[in-house]
Design a protein around this motif. Sequence first.
Motif, PDB file in Angstrom:
ATOM      1  N   ARG A 192      -8.899 -24.054  52.558  1.00 31.28           N
ATOM      2  CA  ARG A 192      -8.253 -22.880  51.977  1.00 31.28           C
ATOM      3  C   ARG A 192      -7.603 -23.198  50.636  1.00 31.28           C
ATOM      4  N   LYS A 193      -7.056 -24.396  50.497  1.00 36.48           N
ATOM      5  CA  LYS A 193      -6.370 -24.727  49.246  1.00 36.48           C
ATOM      6  C   LYS A 193      -7.340 -24.861  48.080  1.00 36.48           C
ATOM      7  N   ASP A 194      -8.653 -25.062  48.381  1.00 35.06           N
ATOM      8  CA  ASP A 194      -9.646 -25.185  47.319  1.00 35.06           C
ATOM      9  C   ASP A 194     -10.179 -23.837  46.865  1.00 35.06           C
ATOM     10  N   LYS A 195      -9.932 -22.788  47.635  1.00 43.61           N
ATOM     11  CA  LYS A 195     -10.467 -21.478  47.279  1.00 43.61           C
ATOM     12  C   LYS A 195      -9.607 -20.846  46.190  1.00 43.61           C
ATOM     13  N   ILE A 196     -10.259 -20.312  45.176  1.00 44.48           N
ATOM     14  CA  ILE A 196      -9.496 -19.729  44.080  1.00 44.48           C
ATOM     15  C   ILE A 196      -8.984 -18.352  44.475  1.00 44.48           C
ATOM     16  N   THR A 197      -7.867 -17.965  43.890  1.00 41.76           N
ATOM     17  CA  THR A 197      -7.256 -16.677  44.190  1.00 41.76           C
ATOM     18  C   THR A 197      -8.189 -15.545  43.801  1.00 41.76           C
ATOM     19  N   ASN A 198      -8.336 -14.572  44.680  1.00 41.52           N
ATOM     20  CA  ASN A 198      -9.228 -13.445  44.400  1.00 41.52           C
ATOM     21  C   ASN A 198      -8.522 -12.137  44.742  1.00 41.52           C
ATOM     22  N   ASP A 199      -7.254 -12.012  44.280  1.00 38.92           N
ATOM     23  CA  ASP A 199      -6.491 -10.816  44.590  1.00 38.92           C
ATOM     24  C   ASP A 199      -7.051  -9.592  43.871  1.00 38.92           C
ATOM     25  N   VAL A 200      -7.718  -9.791  42.732  1.00 38.69           N
ATOM     26  CA  VAL A 200      -8.426  -8.721  42.036  1.00 38.69           C
ATOM     27  C   VAL A 200      -9.911  -9.050  42.102  1.00 38.69           C
ATOM     28  N   VAL A 201     -10.711  -8.153  42.665  1.00 41.31           N
ATOM     29  CA  VAL A 201     -12.134  -8.427  42.857  1.00 41.31           C
ATOM     30  C   VAL A 201     -12.869  -8.298  41.527  1.00 41.31           C
ATOM     31  N   LEU A 202     -13.515  -9.378  41.109  1.00 43.03           N
ATOM     32  CA  LEU A 202     -14.319  -9.378  39.892  1.00 43.03           C
ATOM     33  C   LEU A 202     -15.752  -9.728  40.256  1.00 43.03           C
ATOM     34  N   LYS A 203     -16.703  -8.963  39.733  1.00 41.30           N
ATOM     35  CA  LYS A 203     -18.115  -9.246  39.961  1.00 41.30           C
ATOM     36  C   LYS A 203     -18.855  -9.075  38.638  1.00 41.30           C
ATOM     37  N   TYR A 204     -19.457 -10.171  38.167  1.00 41.91           N
ATOM     38  CA  TYR A 204     -20.174 -10.149  36.902  1.00 41.91           C
ATOM     39  C   TYR A 204     -21.617 -10.600  37.111  1.00 41.91           C
ATOM     40  N   HIS A 205     -22.508 -10.052  36.286  1.00 45.05           N
ATOM     41  CA  HIS A 205     -23.901 -10.498  36.252  1.00 45.05           C
ATOM     42  C   HIS A 205     -24.254 -10.815  34.803  1.00 45.05           C
ATOM     43  N   SER A 206     -24.724 -12.029  34.569  1.00 44.22           N
ATOM     44  CA  SER A 206     -25.051 -12.442  33.207  1.00 44.22           C
ATOM     45  C   SER A 206     -26.337 -13.257  33.198  1.00 44.22           C
ATOM     46  N   TYR A 207     -26.960 -13.298  32.023  1.00 40.48           N
ATOM     47  CA  TYR A 207     -28.197 -14.049  31.838  1.00 40.48           C
ATOM     48  C   TYR A 207     -28.003 -15.051  30.705  1.00 40.48           C
ATOM     49  N   LEU A 208     -28.450 -16.280  30.950  1.00 43.55           N
ATOM     50  CA  LEU A 208     -28.495 -17.297  29.902  1.00 43.55           C
ATOM     51  C   LEU A 208     -29.956 -17.639  29.661  1.00 43.55           C
TER      52      LEU A 208
ATOM     53  N   HIS B 149     -29.836 -16.822  35.808  1.00 50.94           N
ATOM     54  CA  HIS B 149     -29.025 -15.643  36.116  1.00 50.94           C
ATOM     55  C   HIS B 149     -27.761 -16.130  36.805  1.00 50.94           C
ATOM     56  N   ILE B 150     -26.613 -15.665  36.341  1.00 50.35           N
ATOM     57  CA  ILE B 150     -25.331 -16.104  36.892  1.00 50.35           C
ATOM     58  C   ILE B 150     -24.600 -14.902  37.466  1.00 50.35           C
TER      59      ILE B 150
END
Length: 390
Positions: free
Chosen positions: A324-340, A303-304
């Motif tokens: 801080r420089k390693d954190k990716i930009t998150n100006d738009v909140v995205l939340k996904y749930h997926s199954y492999l 589960h991802i």
Amino acid sequence: MHLKKTFRAIIIFKLKLLAACCIIILSLSLSVFNCFAQSNYTISGAVSDENKKPIADAIIFVDGSEIVTTTDNFGRYKLNVPGLGSYTISVKMMGYDGLTKDVMLKTRAMTLDLSLTLHSVLLDEVKIGVDKKWQSDYELFKTQFLGSTPNAKACEIVNPEVLSFKMDKSLFTARANDILVIVNPHLGYRIKYMLKYFRFSQKIIGTMLHVETSYDGNTVFEELQGTNDQKQEWVKNRALAYRGSMVHFMRSVFSRRLLEEGFIVTQLSGDGNAYDDNKPVNFDTLETSRNQAFVTFRSTGLHITYNVEASLKLAEQKGNAISRKDKITNDVVLKYHSYLLPGEKQIVVDARGRTSVGYIQAFDIKGDWSNQRLADQVPFEYSPPVSNIK
């Protein structure tokens, strides 16, 4: 005497300056040579028919990329690719069946000769006019093929007349007698898609309606021409399409930066739906081999969750200090749930996030990733903008 010393000093200074310039020029030359050498990877060969006769003007492309060429008068072609890795090479020529080959480039150059067979035109591929039934079938195909996201709704299939449809009980299928051309104005691409198959079914099992869509094909991307404002919008939209996608996930697997990139991966247990995001799996334990070009891991039920804020908190709790420089930009909140769910037993992934047998063959994909269709894809050469977080 003073004049001689001054003259000698000037000569020495000029010689030192000349030597420094030579070193700089040599360094720049070596850098340019190294950059060129590192990108000098090729797949080449010839395309012929069943009688070994060369086929000129056949279209050759690398699936999922912007890399495309045509054969010369002798049927020869050459593709320049980014580096070592897994590639799907596709060839299309009017009057012949399309052909695809999966290859793994392990050296700088590979020879791949391709043979095409004449295409047999079936009667149901010929349509005269467009009736209401065809139109309703087409709308169903568009939704299931492109998706239902804003990107999908903005897409246009330029040549829908190449499509034919068939309904057999609960199974709906589609076929294309030529390459589909799709314009995606939200991401700024013209997509050419060689459809292999398309299937859609829905049936009631018990009290539940089960819907299943599956399709496969080969894609080549072309950049649309646009204004500066349009190009800026495309940069933003492409980044949103990439973030949290399966390609983003696979690249994070390769780079061992799952939590840092926003992914929480847990193993499924019990009935195959149970998971605990507070207990992320150590993905290294799934790896069976790794080198500079490929990583191989065991396929298991996963589960991802894509949630940048939650993943960074988990990383910090595990003692992974992330600057801080390693954190990716998150100006738009995205939340996904997926199954492999397991398909192949062993999965080989390269640095660009491509798998050796393709995502469809490698996994049974469910959840949000299963809803991200062709309209939300970017070429595999795509690199997201560098984070502006300081």
